[in-house]
Every structure is written in structure tokens, then in C-alpha cells.
Design an enzyme around this catalytic site. Sequence first.
Site, short mmCIF file in Angstrom:
data_model
loop_
_atom_site.label_atom_id
_atom_site.label_comp_id
_atom_site.label_asym_id
_atom_site.label_seq_id
_atom_site.Cartn_x
_atom_site.Cartn_y
_atom_site.Cartn_z
N CYS A 59 49.88 42.96 37.68
CA CYS A 59 49.99 42.74 36.22
C CYS A 59 51.36 42.30 35.60
O CYS A 59 51.52 42.20 34.63
CB CYS A 59 49.27 43.91 35.50
SG CYS A 59 47.71 44.21 36.33
N HIS A 76 50.95 47.16 26.97
CA HIS A 76 50.00 46.90 27.89
C HIS A 76 48.44 46.98 27.79
O HIS A 76 47.73 46.03 27.75
CB HIS A 76 50.24 47.35 29.25
CG HIS A 76 49.70 46.85 30.44
ND1 HIS A 76 50.05 45.52 30.91
CD2 HIS A 76 49.11 47.78 31.41
CE1 HIS A 76 49.31 45.61 32.08
NE2 HIS A 76 48.76 46.75 32.27
N HIS A 111 42.78 40.30 30.00
CA HIS A 111 43.87 40.93 31.11
C HIS A 111 43.92 39.82 32.11
O HIS A 111 43.18 39.57 32.82
CB HIS A 111 43.50 42.10 31.64
CG HIS A 111 44.55 42.75 32.25
ND1 HIS A 111 45.87 42.09 32.89
CD2 HIS A 111 44.77 44.04 32.50
CE1 HIS A 111 46.44 42.84 33.23
NE2 HIS A 111 45.87 44.02 33.43
N PHE A 123 49.61 47.72 38.32
CA PHE A 123 48.98 48.44 39.70
C PHE A 123 50.16 48.41 40.71
O PHE A 123 50.92 47.21 40.89
CB PHE A 123 47.57 47.87 40.20
CG PHE A 123 46.47 48.30 39.54
CD1 PHE A 123 46.59 49.20 38.50
CD2 PHE A 123 45.38 47.66 40.01
CE1 PHE A 123 45.27 49.73 37.84
CE2 PHE A 123 44.01 48.11 39.37
CZ PHE A 123 43.99 48.96 38.43
#
Length: 402
Positions: free
Chosen positions: A161, A293, A330, A389
Amino acid sequence: MKRVVITGMGAVSACGLGADALVQATQSGASGVRPVKFTNIDQQRVGTAAALAPETKEKIEEDAGHRMREPVSNYAVMAAREAVAQAGLGPEDFGDRCGVSIGSGFGGAQTLDRNYMKFSVEGSMRLDPMSVPKIMNNAAASWVSMEFNAMGPAYCLATACSSGSQSIGLAYQLLKAGVMDRCLAGGSEASLEGGVFRVWELLRVMTADKNRPFSKDRNGMTLGEGSGVFVLETLESAKARGANILCEIAGYGTNSDAGDLLRPNPERAAACMNLALADAGLQGSDIGYVNAHGTGTVANDINEVAALRSVFGEDLAGLEVSSTKPVHGHALGAAGALELVASFGALQRQSAPPTINFNEVDPKIGIDPVGNAARPISTRAVMSNSLAFGGINATLILKTYE
């Protein structure tokens, strides 16, 4: 070190074609989340995603479709064309002094998913002979470089991400160092395929309801897709050709948690933001808005707010915080790029975009973000965070060009 400015931007998202469409949607809170159905998932638990509208996909296929290109590459090419047009670049502005840095978390998910289905489920050996060049993560970056004859350095960061934000940050660092004069930088993702969607379901981080970052009743994120691409230039380059400067990239920070693969570390996220502030020569009080985020998962939101408090003070005085993910989803490797477009919109309009679907302050977080309507701000600088991640953090700071 050279100053780095943005002279063009482009976007493909669930909100439509174009950076303006994305800015308008994030400012008004018009969500691009829509129903999705994957025929190869027998028991699909989550029924929504921020998928491109059918008419958007048709337009991209008509204008940028190529038989050897995956959607992830088509999206990047389409966004890059918009950015290049806005920047007013001509053939003489590319060549050896123009690079490309476009990240992607998954790469060619469509071809990969279809091949798995044909081979393992249908038992077919008739697979796409061009699978490898379609699947490879660097395909989007390579196609963009070929589209414009950009012959400088070409990179594809695959850092989950944070891919989009790190790709923009890398371009910024190379431009500061004088390695090139300009760069097409951003992220692209097209991973809304049955197999990919199913494994995200199994991870239990997606909501079957609405994405509600920071809200007490949040229970997961909503997947998205799309691309965001920027034209980054050294200030000298932009001024020499009389370019219209949209804003300045003032700072960038990136680091890793070196800890848990999935659970973010607030101390490392705070350190990343502080790196960006130091790079920009700014204090926390100089930032008027943070595009968080803000995934809407329980762990991310708690940890990110703890990091924000460490950097900006316990009460976050004078700072507006929101997540635009409920609008554009996302988008994984494209998330940071799409959110930088939204952050530019906040800076340009002096308006912090809303966190739509927010219901109630969570006492475990204690933050009241920009809720369901935009809030006016008065600031020269905004921040965008990506916490991926793998424990990979990236922070970008945009500043009004003066």
C-alpha cells in the site's frame, strides 16, 4: 539540492476519469463504491468495491487499450497522458533526462487470475502466451516510458500500500539530487479480480458494510482500483520552459517497522512523519491537513492516530485529519498516488475533504476527524500518509509554491 515541483497530474479512479473528478468527489464526499459480483466466488461475503464504472472502463479500452497490456498498464497510461497534457510537455521534454517511477502492488492480476482458473479449474493448457509481460509488476512503468519515449531511469516499487507514495518519493529524491530533470511518477492497480478479492476476504480486513475510518463502528476497508500519475520536475526545469507550477513537493520520509508483517507500529509511523517534516524544514504546526492512511480497520486507525498525536501533539490542535478511502477505496499500490491528488485538492481549495460514513467518536481513539462534510482550512502545507503491510511507511508533504 534542487527544489521539486508538480506541473501535471492525472487520475483514473472509481470516481471517474481525471484528477479533477477525483478531487471533486473527495471534496463533496461522492463515493465511487459500487456493487461487485465475481462469478468464480461461490460464497462472496463482501459485495462492494470502489471499482471503475463500466463507462470508464470502456473509455479507457477505447483510448488506451492494447492487446498486450493489462488494465493496470492501461490505467497508468491513461493517467500519465492527462498529467503530461496538463504539464504541457512536448517530445523534446522526454528522452534521457525524463524518468518513470510507477509502483504497483499486484501487477497484472487479471491475466494471473484468468490463467489460474483455466489451468487449475478448467484443466486447459491454452493460456495467454503473452502472460509474462502482462503479469510483470514493471509493465505499467515500462508502457508509460514507451508511450512518451522517456528514456531516463525507470522504476517500479512493489511495496504493497506504500507503492504509489514511495514511487513518488523516489522520483522526488532523484530529482533533488539532479539525476534527471523530470519524472512521471505514481502508482497503478487493477486487482479487482475474483481470486484476488477472495484472498482479501479470507484475511478478514474488508467490510461487508460501509468503510468508516476512525468511527467507533468501523469494521474494515473497501478495496479499490485505479491510477494516479504526476509530472515532477526540478524547479529550474519547470521555470526554463515556462511551466505552470501547481505546487511544490516539500518533503518525503520513508522507513520500515522491521516488526509485525500486518500490524502497524505507531512509533515507526511517527518517525516517518518526522523524517518528512525534517526534509521539508517544517514544524508540525506548519501542517494544516493530513490525509491519513485511514483504512477503517480496527488496528490501523488506533495506531495511526497514536502516531499523529506523537508528532502533532495530544490534542492535534490546528490540524484537520481525514481519510478519503471511503470515496475512492483502498487502491493498494495506487492508494498513495490517488490520495496525493486528494491532498493537492485540499491544498488548492483550502478545504479538508470529509471522512464520509463517520458515525461516532471511538473512545479508544478519541479523535473527531473531518466528518461527513469538508472543513475550511488555512494552510501552506499538507501531508499524506501511507502505512503498508510489511511495515513499510511513506509520508509526502505538499506545499504551496512561492
